[in-house]
Design a protein around this motif. Structure first.
Motif, PDB file in Angstrom:
ATOM      1  N   GLY A   1      -3.105  20.604  -8.011  1.00  0.00           N
ATOM      2  CA  GLY A   1      -2.063  19.598  -8.184  1.00  0.00           C
ATOM      3  C   GLY A   1      -1.840  18.759  -6.937  1.00  0.00           C
ATOM      4  N   LEU A   2      -1.830  19.413  -5.775  1.00  0.00           N
ATOM      5  CA  LEU A   2      -1.634  18.669  -4.529  1.00  0.00           C
ATOM      6  C   LEU A   2      -2.810  17.735  -4.242  1.00  0.00           C
ATOM      7  CD1 LEU A   2      -0.060  21.422  -2.242  1.00  0.00           C
ATOM      8  CD2 LEU A   2       1.085  19.461  -3.300  1.00  0.00           C
ATOM      9  N   LEU A   3      -4.027  18.237  -4.419  1.00  0.00           N
ATOM     10  CA  LEU A   3      -5.197  17.384  -4.194  1.00  0.00           C
ATOM     11  C   LEU A   3      -5.264  16.247  -5.206  1.00  0.00           C
ATOM     12  CD1 LEU A   3      -8.035  19.897  -3.244  1.00  0.00           C
ATOM     13  CD2 LEU A   3      -6.937  18.200  -1.795  1.00  0.00           C
ATOM     14  N   SER A   4      -4.902  16.531  -6.428  1.00  0.00           N
ATOM     15  CA  SER A   4      -4.904  15.498  -7.459  1.00  0.00           C
ATOM     16  C   SER A   4      -3.920  14.383  -7.111  1.00  0.00           C
ATOM     17  CB  SER A   4      -4.556  16.113  -8.807  1.00  0.00           C
ATOM     18  OG  SER A   4      -4.412  15.125  -9.786  1.00  0.00           O
ATOM     19  N   ALA A   5      -2.723  14.755  -6.669  1.00  0.00           N
ATOM     20  CA  ALA A   5      -1.724  13.749  -6.300  1.00  0.00           C
ATOM     21  C   ALA A   5      -2.197  12.932  -5.100  1.00  0.00           C
ATOM     22  CB  ALA A   5      -0.389  14.420  -5.995  1.00  0.00           C
TER      23      ALA A   5
ATOM     24  N   LYS B   1       0.818  -1.205   0.000  1.00  0.00           N
ATOM     25  CA  LYS B   1       0.000   0.000   0.000  1.00  0.00           C
ATOM     26  C   LYS B   1       0.856   1.260   0.000  1.00  0.00           C
ATOM     27  CE  LYS B   1      -3.939  -2.131   2.236  1.00  0.00           C
ATOM     28  NZ  LYS B   1      -4.851  -2.139   3.364  1.00  0.00           N
ATOM     29  N   ILE B   2       1.902   1.268   0.798  1.00  0.00           N
ATOM     30  CA  ILE B   2       2.766   2.445   0.872  1.00  0.00           C
ATOM     31  C   ILE B   2       3.495   2.650  -0.449  1.00  0.00           C
ATOM     32  CG2 ILE B   2       4.766   3.443   2.020  1.00  0.00           C
ATOM     33  CD1 ILE B   2       3.824   2.062   4.572  1.00  0.00           C
ATOM     34  N   ALA B   3       3.981   1.577  -1.028  1.00  0.00           N
ATOM     35  CA  ALA B   3       4.698   1.686  -2.309  1.00  0.00           C
ATOM     36  C   ALA B   3       3.773   2.185  -3.410  1.00  0.00           C
ATOM     37  CB  ALA B   3       5.292   0.335  -2.685  1.00  0.00           C
ATOM     38  N   THR B   4       2.558   1.679  -3.444  1.00  0.00           N
ATOM     39  CA  THR B   4       1.599   2.113  -4.455  1.00  0.00           C
ATOM     40  C   THR B   4       1.303   3.594  -4.315  1.00  0.00           C
ATOM     41  OG1 THR B   4       0.602  -0.081  -4.403  1.00  0.00           O
ATOM     42  CG2 THR B   4      -0.685   1.667  -5.424  1.00  0.00           C
ATOM     43  N   PHE B   5       1.045   4.027  -3.082  1.00  0.00           N
ATOM     44  CA  PHE B   5       0.747   5.436  -2.843  1.00  0.00           C
ATOM     45  C   PHE B   5       1.938   6.317  -3.209  1.00  0.00           C
ATOM     46  CE2 PHE B   5       0.843   9.214  -0.168  1.00  0.00           C
ATOM     47  CZ  PHE B   5      -0.387   9.776  -0.469  1.00  0.00           C
ATOM     48  N   LEU B   6       3.122   5.939  -2.768  1.00  0.00           N
ATOM     49  CA  LEU B   6       4.303   6.767  -3.015  1.00  0.00           C
ATOM     50  C   LEU B   6       4.633   6.864  -4.502  1.00  0.00           C
ATOM     51  CD1 LEU B   6       6.700   5.845  -0.086  1.00  0.00           C
ATOM     52  CD2 LEU B   6       5.452   7.962  -0.442  1.00  0.00           C
ATOM     53  N   ILE B   7       4.572   5.750  -5.205  1.00  0.00           N
ATOM     54  CA  ILE B   7       4.864   5.787  -6.641  1.00  0.00           C
ATOM     55  C   ILE B   7       3.896   6.718  -7.354  1.00  0.00           C
ATOM     56  CG2 ILE B   7       4.831   4.433  -8.768  1.00  0.00           C
ATOM     57  CD1 ILE B   7       5.837   2.050  -7.060  1.00  0.00           C
ATOM     58  N   THR B   8       2.623   6.527  -7.104  1.00  0.00           N
ATOM     59  CA  THR B   8       1.607   7.318  -7.802  1.00  0.00           C
ATOM     60  C   THR B   8       1.681   8.787  -7.408  1.00  0.00           C
ATOM     61  OG1 THR B   8       0.188   5.370  -7.815  1.00  0.00           O
ATOM     62  CG2 THR B   8      -0.860   7.484  -8.283  1.00  0.00           C
ATOM     63  N   ALA B   9       1.743   9.069  -6.122  1.00  0.00           N
ATOM     64  CA  ALA B   9       1.736  10.460  -5.674  1.00  0.00           C
ATOM     65  C   ALA B   9       3.003  11.200  -6.103  1.00  0.00           C
ATOM     66  CB  ALA B   9       1.583  10.508  -4.153  1.00  0.00           C
ATOM     67  N   LEU B  10       4.147  10.566  -6.011  1.00  0.00           N
ATOM     68  CA  LEU B  10       5.389  11.259  -6.369  1.00  0.00           C
ATOM     69  C   LEU B  10       5.486  11.522  -7.871  1.00  0.00           C
ATOM     70  CD1 LEU B  10       7.976   9.587  -3.976  1.00  0.00           C
ATOM     71  CD2 LEU B  10       6.947  11.858  -3.801  1.00  0.00           C
ATOM     72  N   VAL B  11       5.056  10.581  -8.678  1.00  0.00           N
ATOM     73  CA  VAL B  11       5.087  10.824 -10.125  1.00  0.00           C
ATOM     74  C   VAL B  11       4.087  11.919 -10.495  1.00  0.00           C
ATOM     75  CG1 VAL B  11       4.631   9.800 -12.383  1.00  0.00           C
ATOM     76  CG2 VAL B  11       5.948   8.539 -10.698  1.00  0.00           C
TER      77      VAL B  11
ATOM     78  N   VAL C   1      -2.280   3.281 -14.120  1.00  0.00           N
ATOM     79  CA  VAL C   1      -3.617   3.808 -14.398  1.00  0.00           C
ATOM     80  C   VAL C   1      -3.804   5.171 -13.733  1.00  0.00           C
ATOM     81  CG1 VAL C   1      -6.073   3.463 -13.898  1.00  0.00           C
ATOM     82  CG2 VAL C   1      -4.716   1.589 -14.818  1.00  0.00           C
ATOM     83  N   PHE C   2      -3.430   5.284 -12.470  1.00  0.00           N
ATOM     84  CA  PHE C   2      -3.675   6.538 -11.767  1.00  0.00           C
ATOM     85  C   PHE C   2      -2.607   7.591 -12.028  1.00  0.00           C
ATOM     86  CE2 PHE C   2      -6.822   4.006  -9.549  1.00  0.00           C
ATOM     87  CZ  PHE C   2      -7.891   4.879  -9.630  1.00  0.00           C
ATOM     88  N   ILE C   3      -1.476   7.221 -12.560  1.00  0.00           N
ATOM     89  CA  ILE C   3      -0.527   8.232 -13.037  1.00  0.00           C
ATOM     90  C   ILE C   3      -1.105   8.894 -14.285  1.00  0.00           C
ATOM     91  CG2 ILE C   3       1.709   8.520 -14.177  1.00  0.00           C
ATOM     92  CD1 ILE C   3       2.808   6.461 -12.130  1.00  0.00           C
ATOM     93  N   ILE C   4      -1.715   8.110 -15.154  1.00  0.00           N
ATOM     94  CA  ILE C   4      -2.354   8.678 -16.343  1.00  0.00           C
ATOM     95  C   ILE C   4      -3.532   9.561 -15.949  1.00  0.00           C
ATOM     96  CG2 ILE C   4      -3.673   8.093 -18.429  1.00  0.00           C
ATOM     97  CD1 ILE C   4      -1.847   5.581 -18.634  1.00  0.00           C
ATOM     98  N   VAL C   5      -4.360   9.079 -15.017  1.00  0.00           N
ATOM     99  CA  VAL C   5      -5.506   9.876 -14.550  1.00  0.00           C
ATOM    100  C   VAL C   5      -5.019  11.169 -13.892  1.00  0.00           C
ATOM    101  CG1 VAL C   5      -7.411   9.918 -12.887  1.00  0.00           C
ATOM    102  CG2 VAL C   5      -7.048   7.908 -14.311  1.00  0.00           C
ATOM    103  N   GLY C   6      -3.981  11.078 -13.088  1.00  0.00           N
ATOM    104  CA  GLY C   6      -3.436  12.268 -12.435  1.00  0.00           C
ATOM    105  C   GLY C   6      -2.830  13.244 -13.427  1.00  0.00           C
ATOM    106  N   GLY C   7      -2.167  12.719 -14.454  1.00  0.00           N
ATOM    107  CA  GLY C   7      -1.612  13.591 -15.483  1.00  0.00           C
ATOM    108  C   GLY C   7      -2.698  14.349 -16.227  1.00  0.00           C
ATOM    109  N   ILE C   8      -3.785  13.663 -16.538  1.00  0.00           N
ATOM    110  CA  ILE C   8      -4.912  14.325 -17.192  1.00  0.00           C
ATOM    111  C   ILE C   8      -5.517  15.376 -16.271  1.00  0.00           C
ATOM    112  CG2 ILE C   8      -7.265  13.948 -18.071  1.00  0.00           C
ATOM    113  CD1 ILE C   8      -6.228  11.198 -19.079  1.00  0.00           C
ATOM    114  N   SER C   9      -5.623  15.050 -14.986  1.00  0.00           N
ATOM    115  CA  SER C   9      -6.163  15.993 -14.019  1.00  0.00           C
ATOM    116  C   SER C   9      -5.279  17.238 -13.901  1.00  0.00           C
ATOM    117  CB  SER C   9      -6.304  15.325 -12.655  1.00  0.00           C
ATOM    118  OG  SER C   9      -6.708  16.254 -11.682  1.00  0.00           O
ATOM    119  N   VAL C  10      -3.979  17.063 -13.936  1.00  0.00           N
ATOM    120  CA  VAL C  10      -3.073  18.207 -13.842  1.00  0.00           C
ATOM    121  C   VAL C  10      -3.185  19.095 -15.083  1.00  0.00           C
ATOM    122  CG1 VAL C  10      -0.636  18.849 -13.779  1.00  0.00           C
ATOM    123  CG2 VAL C  10      -1.499  17.141 -12.208  1.00  0.00           C
ATOM    124  N   VAL C  11      -3.348  18.488 -16.240  1.00  0.00           N
ATOM    125  CA  VAL C  11      -3.536  19.276 -17.467  1.00  0.00           C
ATOM    126  C   VAL C  11      -4.845  20.064 -17.397  1.00  0.00           C
ATOM    127  CG1 VAL C  11      -3.917  19.116 -19.964  1.00  0.00           C
ATOM    128  CG2 VAL C  11      -2.099  17.800 -18.893  1.00  0.00           C
TER     129      VAL C  11
END
Length: 107
Positions: free
Chosen positions: A47-51, A2-12, A83-93
Motif C-alpha cells: 500500500g505504501l509503495l503503491s501510494a 506538482k506538489i498538489a498532484t502528488f499530495l492529492i493522489t498519494a493521500l487518497v 487516473v492514478f487514484i483509480i490505478v492505485g485503488g486497483i493496485s491496493v485491491v
C-alpha cells in the motif's frame, strides 16, 4: 502544481489503503497473529509503495498533459489525479488479494 498532484493522489490512495487494511484484518479473522503477520506486512508495504509510485506517476502525467498537450494546469492535475487514484485503488485491491493468498498458502 506538482506538489498538489502528488499530495492529492498519494493521500487518497493512502486512505483507500487504510480502509482496505481494516477489511484485511476482518478477512484474516480466524488466523493467529503469527499466521497473519506476513500478510499484514505485505499489504502495508504494498500500500505504501503503491501510494508513492502512483503519486510520482501522476506528476509525470500532469506535466505531460500541461506541457505537451497545452492543457490547463488545473485540468491536467485533476485528470492525472483521477487516473492514478483509480490505478492505485486497483493496485491496493490486488495487494489485498495477494496478502490473503499469502496467509492462506502459509497455513
Amino acid at each position: 502544481m506538482k506538489i498538489a498532484t502528488f499530495l492529492i493522489t498519494a493521500l487518497v490512495n493512502l486512505a483507500i489503503g487504510f480502509v482496505m487494511f481494516f477489511m484485511l484484518i476482518l478477512g484474516l479473522n480466524g488466523f493467529t497473529g503469527k499466521q497473519a503477520e506476513p500478510g499484514l506486512l505485505l499489504f502495508i508495504v504494498w500500500g505504501l509503495l503503491s501510494a508513492l509510485i502512483t503519486g510520482v506517476l501522476s506528476i509525470f502525467l500532469a506535466n505531460y498533459l500541461a506541457v505537451k498537450k497545452a492543457m490547463n494546469k488545473i485540468a491536467a492535475t485533476a485528470i492525472s489525479s483521477v487516473v492514478f487514484i483509480i490505478v492505485g485503488g486497483i493496485s491496493v485491491v490486488v495487494g489485498f488479494l495477494a496478502a490473503v493468498f499469502l496467509v492462506s498458502a502459509m497455513r
